[in-house]
Design a protein around this motif. Structure first.
Motif, short mmCIF file in Angstrom:
data_model
loop_
_atom_site.label_atom_id
_atom_site.label_comp_id
_atom_site.label_asym_id
_atom_site.label_seq_id
_atom_site.Cartn_x
_atom_site.Cartn_y
_atom_site.Cartn_z
N PRO A 81 6.43 8.49 7.20
CA PRO A 81 4.96 8.52 7.12
C PRO A 81 4.40 7.32 6.38
N ILE A 82 3.41 6.67 6.98
CA ILE A 82 2.71 5.55 6.34
C ILE A 82 1.44 6.11 5.68
N PRO A 83 1.23 5.86 4.39
CA PRO A 83 0.08 6.43 3.66
C PRO A 83 -1.24 6.18 4.37
N GLU A 84 -2.13 7.15 4.26
CA GLU A 84 -3.39 7.12 4.99
C GLU A 84 -4.28 5.96 4.57
N ASP A 85 -4.17 5.50 3.31
CA ASP A 85 -5.07 4.44 2.87
C ASP A 85 -4.86 3.14 3.66
N ALA A 86 -3.66 2.93 4.19
CA ALA A 86 -3.42 1.73 5.00
C ALA A 86 -4.13 1.81 6.34
N ALA A 102 6.40 -2.08 4.77
CA ALA A 102 5.49 -3.12 4.30
C ALA A 102 4.90 -3.91 5.46
N VAL A 103 5.71 -4.18 6.47
CA VAL A 103 5.23 -4.91 7.65
C VAL A 103 4.23 -4.06 8.42
N VAL A 151 -0.74 -16.36 5.84
CA VAL A 151 0.42 -15.55 6.22
C VAL A 151 0.87 -14.70 5.04
N ALA A 152 1.07 -13.41 5.29
CA ALA A 152 1.60 -12.50 4.27
C ALA A 152 3.11 -12.35 4.44
N TRP A 153 3.81 -12.33 3.31
CA TRP A 153 5.25 -12.03 3.27
C TRP A 153 5.40 -10.92 2.24
N PRO A 154 5.37 -9.64 2.67
CA PRO A 154 5.30 -8.52 1.72
C PRO A 154 6.65 -7.84 1.49
N HIS A 155 7.57 -8.55 0.85
CA HIS A 155 8.93 -8.02 0.73
C HIS A 155 9.43 -8.12 -0.72
N ARG A 156 10.42 -7.29 -1.03
CA ARG A 156 11.08 -7.38 -2.34
C ARG A 156 11.71 -8.76 -2.50
N TRP A 157 11.72 -9.24 -3.74
CA TRP A 157 12.33 -10.54 -4.01
C TRP A 157 13.83 -10.33 -4.24
N GLU A 158 14.54 -10.06 -3.15
CA GLU A 158 15.98 -9.80 -3.24
C GLU A 158 16.70 -10.49 -2.09
#
Length: 339
Positions: free
Chosen positions: A146-151, A269-270, A178-185
């Motif tokens: 489930p993707i939260p409703e606020d998105a 996140a994507v 450009v967005a890159w929305p990922h953990r820094w790992e």
């Protein structure tokens, strides 16, 4: 019942035992249950063996949101630890065998587990598992998380004038954010991101501006340090988001979402970025093809004549099964059917 975030390996090794202890205490107090539902970071086989005996006949449902057979190992982990932790893939397999129903968050997750687990089992000194693939396929299906409703409630802004975002940059190049929305790992491809930013800096048509979000950890990858130090002039934002509302606001101000990940079992996140109005600039691999409607898997900032509104509408319709109320209902229905 939950455990704090972090410590994946310890969670897989230990959480089932502590959960079983908690359930035993509640059982003595007269509590009752209809089913057992666990995530793949809990060893269901261990829990089933150690929990009160009367739970054994309840329906057991496993949600595989990741798998340890296909998860890439960090270069910081030495060879001895890598070999020792290979047993965590067998923990996943034992959990699947112990479950009455298995829900995978993507086809890629299921397929990559079967492929990687098959490769691991092939190295065993004697035959292992028998017809485990047939059993897995017979009792499993895909259920997006489930993707939260606020998105879903956001309206795409895209470089609003009130934010001081210009459409043209140096040399009259068109600005692309450009967005890159990922953990820094390591598994999110930080080195690949650095190389991509370097290649895009000198594009003759487009001026790329980058919004790098996602969780930053105490040990920052060297590639992220390099981006911060050497390419700061093209970075609009780099981490430091305090609230979810601010996070979604930043996504709304971007034109595209990209990924350099080495693994992605779903890609929440994507998906959130696309729901906030970012077009997908994604590799045609991992779980990403499942997230995109037909014709959207080859989009890039260099494509001409994109009907942005049409593309975003296609994305919204395709991603509908991930809407929180729909996704939760589907998971609940899988449990209720077994009960």
């Amino acid at each position: 019942m939950t455990r704090p975030g972090g410590g994946v390996r310890w969670c897989l090794r230990q959480s089932a035992l502590s959960f079983a202890e908690e359930v035993a205490a509640l059982d003595e107090g007269g509590a009752s249950w209809d089913a057992v539902f666990v995530s793949s970071l809990c060893s269901l086989s261990d829990f089933k063996a150690c929990a009160p005996a009367r739970l054994a006949n309840l329906p057991h449902v496993l949600y595989m949101h990741e798998n340890q057979a296909a998860y890439p190992v960090s270069s910081h982990v030495n060879a001895q630890d890598q070999a020792r932790d290979a047993h965590l893939a067998f923990t996943n397999l034992a959990s699947i065998e112990a479950a009455d129903r298995v829900l995978f968050n993507s086809r890629y997750n299921r397929d990559s587990f079967i492929e990687a687990m098959g490769s691991l089992i092939s190295r065993a000194p004697w035959p292992v598992g028998g017809n485990w693939i047939d059993r897995l396929q017979a009792k499993s299906h895909v259920a997006w998380p489930p993707i939260p409703e606020d998105a879903w409630s956001r309206t795409a802004l895209h470089n609003p004038a009130s934010a001081g975002y210009a459409d043209r940059g140096q040399g009259n190049r068109r600005i692309v954010r450009v967005a890159w929305p990922h953990r820094w790992e390591h598994d999110k491809g930080c080195e690949e991101l650095r190389d991509l930013i370097m290649r895009c800096k000198h594009d003759s048509e487009l001026e790329f501006r980058w919004t790098l979000l996602g969780k930053r950890f105490s040990r920052t990858p060297e590639a992220m340090k390099s981006i911060e130090e050497d390419h700061g002039e093209v970075i609009d934002r780099m981490g430091g988001v305090e609230t979810r509302s601010e996070y979604l606001d930043l996504l709304q101000k971007c034109d595209w979402v990209t990924s350099t990940a080495r693994h992605e079992f779903f890609g929440i996140a994507v998906v959130e970025a696309m729901l906030c109005g970012c077009l997908p600039w994604l590799p045609d691999r991992l779980s990403y093809p499942e997230l995109l409607p037909e014709g959207s898997s080859r989009l890039t900032p260099w494509c001409e004549g994109i009907d942005r509104e049409r593309e975003l509408l296609k994305l919204w319709n395709h991603l509908g099964p991930a809407r929180a109320e729909i996704a939760v209902r589907r998971i609940e229905e899988s449990i209720i059917q077994l009960i």
